[in-house]
Write an enzyme that holds these catalytic residues in place. Structure first.
Site, PDB file in Angstrom:
ATOM      1  N   ASP A 204       0.822  -1.214   0.000  1.00  0.00           N
ATOM      2  CA  ASP A 204       0.000   0.000   0.000  1.00  0.00           C
ATOM      3  C   ASP A 204       0.851   1.257   0.000  1.00  0.00           C
ATOM      4  O   ASP A 204       2.038   1.233   0.334  1.00  0.00           O
ATOM      5  CB  ASP A 204      -0.934   0.011   1.226  1.00  0.00           C
ATOM      6  CG  ASP A 204      -0.179   0.061   2.548  1.00  0.00           C
ATOM      7  OD1 ASP A 204       0.837  -0.656   2.687  1.00  0.00           O
ATOM      8  OD2 ASP A 204      -0.588   0.817   3.443  1.00  0.00           O
TER       9      ASP A 204
ATOM     10  N   ASP B 141      12.054  -1.576   3.577  1.00  0.00           N
ATOM     11  CA  ASP B 141      11.096  -0.471   3.629  1.00  0.00           C
ATOM     12  C   ASP B 141      11.743   0.817   4.131  1.00  0.00           C
ATOM     13  O   ASP B 141      11.062   1.733   4.591  1.00  0.00           O
ATOM     14  CB  ASP B 141       9.929  -0.888   4.562  1.00  0.00           C
ATOM     15  CG  ASP B 141       8.771   0.087   4.529  1.00  0.00           C
ATOM     16  OD1 ASP B 141       8.648   0.822   3.534  1.00  0.00           O
ATOM     17  OD2 ASP B 141       8.004   0.115   5.507  1.00  0.00           O
TER      18      ASP B 141
ATOM     19  N   HIS C 223       5.813   9.565   1.545  1.00  0.00           N
ATOM     20  CA  HIS C 223       4.486  10.138   1.832  1.00  0.00           C
ATOM     21  C   HIS C 223       4.308  11.529   1.243  1.00  0.00           C
ATOM     22  O   HIS C 223       3.507  12.311   1.733  1.00  0.00           O
ATOM     23  CB  HIS C 223       4.193  10.191   3.342  1.00  0.00           C
ATOM     24  CG  HIS C 223       4.328   8.856   4.012  1.00  0.00           C
ATOM     25  ND1 HIS C 223       4.075   8.679   5.344  1.00  0.00           N
ATOM     26  CD2 HIS C 223       4.683   7.641   3.536  1.00  0.00           C
ATOM     27  CE1 HIS C 223       4.273   7.409   5.667  1.00  0.00           C
ATOM     28  NE2 HIS C 223       4.652   6.758   4.578  1.00  0.00           N
TER      29      HIS C 223
ATOM     30  N   GLU D 147       0.186  -1.245   5.613  1.00  0.00           N
ATOM     31  CA  GLU D 147       1.255  -0.880   6.543  1.00  0.00           C
ATOM     32  C   GLU D 147       1.080   0.574   6.972  1.00  0.00           C
ATOM     33  O   GLU D 147       1.313   0.930   8.126  1.00  0.00           O
ATOM     34  CB  GLU D 147       2.624  -1.069   5.878  1.00  0.00           C
ATOM     35  CG  GLU D 147       3.807  -0.962   6.831  1.00  0.00           C
ATOM     36  CD  GLU D 147       4.365   0.451   6.981  1.00  0.00           C
ATOM     37  OE1 GLU D 147       5.170   0.673   7.893  1.00  0.00           O
ATOM     38  OE2 GLU D 147       3.979   1.349   6.198  1.00  0.00           O
TER      39      GLU D 147
HETATM   40 ZN    ZN Z   1       6.928   2.079   4.036  1.00  0.00          ZN
END
Ligand code: ZN
Length: 436
Positions: free
Chosen positions: A106, A224, A406, A201
């Site tokens: 995601d 990640d 993000h 996540e």
């Molecule tokens: Zn991440």
């Protein structure tokens, strides 16, 4: 002439021995570009996992590609988690631990992940990068010092209207490319590998549905993280505190000597927070206290706060401080009843990972072999790995080459994707050679 031929033959042999790895069927970059275009944005506050069904589009694709690569026992759970197993190719695979590799599918709910249009800035020659569809979106060298290390690289960004989704489709692409390379190079020796791609996540909750036992790994890595070489085996230890202020409400027209207004006590409590212990004034390994929400009513007010520290002793000290502040407010407003509630959220995974130093050491060595400069970076947050670590699967976090998660300024690079993949290949070999 014969001698020259012999020298030439020897030279050829040396060259081919140096470049003995067959390339993957599809490069990490091409794979990443395909995955990035699939919208997999997750959503806050849903009571189902996955929080958005569109995440299954990527889950189904990854499951199919895993099967095509010969991965065994590929399955998608009812929660959209993709699992698979790459069999080891050692004479006795039981001699080395099963290592897991995980990435999340995601992307963050903060910025749109619809119609992602990845742009390749070929042979980057330095300077700020302005994103074409929105000139106010600029990846500035001043704010992104790592750009200086990317001269000559191909940088991948979104077009300025969406995030890129390198977090964490880079991780997905790197793990898939690792499997692709292993398949094409049976001379690379490795033990059995457990593979998983997880939903949700970014909104939490996905990892609670993770089947640790079914996954079958003894140790794992989430792929990640950010900048090349950045390895994390530490997260916050985290608690949430709620302070209640109980007053007494009545009609304000006839309130004399009856009303007890809890707002003033809440205000007094807020004024007691030390200014140098807040998120806006701390960084690195320094923890914080963070009042972030609350309710204000005459009858009852509440203030909620996050307590964060890398050390449990530091976290205890912060909790004691909050309790003391609440007590002092209570003494100043004796008619208001002040109570404190503290909840444990998660613990620093180092508390467990310190017992398995090889996990970090091998990751550092694998990075060095890929020509990187590895370093440890504590995470000022929690990870899926911290959840798994305390459920019996020790799981540090590895870099992906990505930056500016993000946001619309997110980027990665060809080298970022390739060097991370190379590190994974080195890592599985180290486990095969050294065990645990
Ligand atoms: Zn991440």
């Amino acid at each position: 002439m014969k001698k020259l031929f012999a020298i030439l033959a020897l030279l050829l042999l040396t060259v081919s021995a140096g470049a003995q790895t067959n390339p993957p069927a599809e490069s990490a970059l091409d794979r990443f570009l395909r995955y990035a275009k699939i919208d997999t944005q997750s959503k806050e506050d849903q009571d189902k996992v996955p929080s958005t069904s569109k995440q299954l589009n990527l889950a189904n694709l990854l499951a199919k590609e895993l099967k095509d690569l010969g991965v065994e026992n590929v399955r998608i759970s009812e929660f959209g988690i993709v699992y698979g197993m790459v069999p080891g190719n050692l004479p006795d695979n039981s001699k080395v631990p099963v290592i897991g590799f995980m990435a999340h599918m995601d992307t963050s709910p903060e910025v749109s992940g619809e119609n992602v249009n990845p742009i390749i800035h070929k042979n980057y020659q330095g300077g700020d990068i302005t994103l074409p569809k929105d000139p106010t979106q600029i990846i500035a060298v001043a704010k992104n010092p790592d750009l200086k290390n990317l001269i000559g690289d191909d940088i991948i960004t979104a077009d300025g209207t969406t995030l890129l989704g390198s977090d964490d489709k880079a991780g997905c692409a790197e793990i898939m490319t690792m499997i692709d390379i292993l398949k094409r190079n049976p001379q690379i020796k490795h033990g059995t590998l457990a593979i998983a791609f997880t939903p949700d996540e970014e909104v939490g909750g996905g990892i609670d549905k993770f089947d640790v036992k079914g996954f079958g790994a003894q140790f794992a890595y989430t792929v990640d993280g950010e900048e090349l070489g950045e390895i994390s085996d530490e997260t916050w230890s985290a608690r949430t505190a709620t302070v209640h202020f109980q007053g007494k409400n009545t009609h304000p027209g006839t309130a004399k000597d009856i009303m007890i207004n809890s707002l003033f006590a809440a205000g007094d409590f807020l004024s007691r927070f030390p200014k140098d212990m807040l998120p806006e004034t701390t960084e690195g390994r320094v923890g914080f206290v963070h009042p972030y929400t609350g309710t204000l009513e005459v009858e009852e007010s509440t203030i909620k706060m996050l307590l964060r520290d890398f050390e449990l002793s530091g976290l205890d000290a912060k909790e004691q401080m909050i309790r003391r502040m609440a007590q002092e407010t209570g003494q100043k407003f004796p008619q208001v009843k002040v109570t404190v509630d503290v909840k444990e959220n998660y613990k620093n995974m180092k508390e467990v990972l310190k017992n398995y130093p090889q996990l970090t050491e091998y990751a550092m060595e694998a990075s060095r072999k890929a020509g990187l400069n590895p370093h440890i970076k504590p995470i000022r947050g929690g990870t899926d790995g911290s959840n798994l670590t305390f459920r019996g699967l020790p799981t540090p976090n590895l870099f992906t080459g990505g930056h500016n998660f993000h946001g619309k300024l997110e980027f990665n690079s060809r080298r970022g994707l390739e060097k991370t993949t190379e590190t994974l290949i080195n890592l599985v070999q180290l486990f095969a050679q050294k065990g645990m």
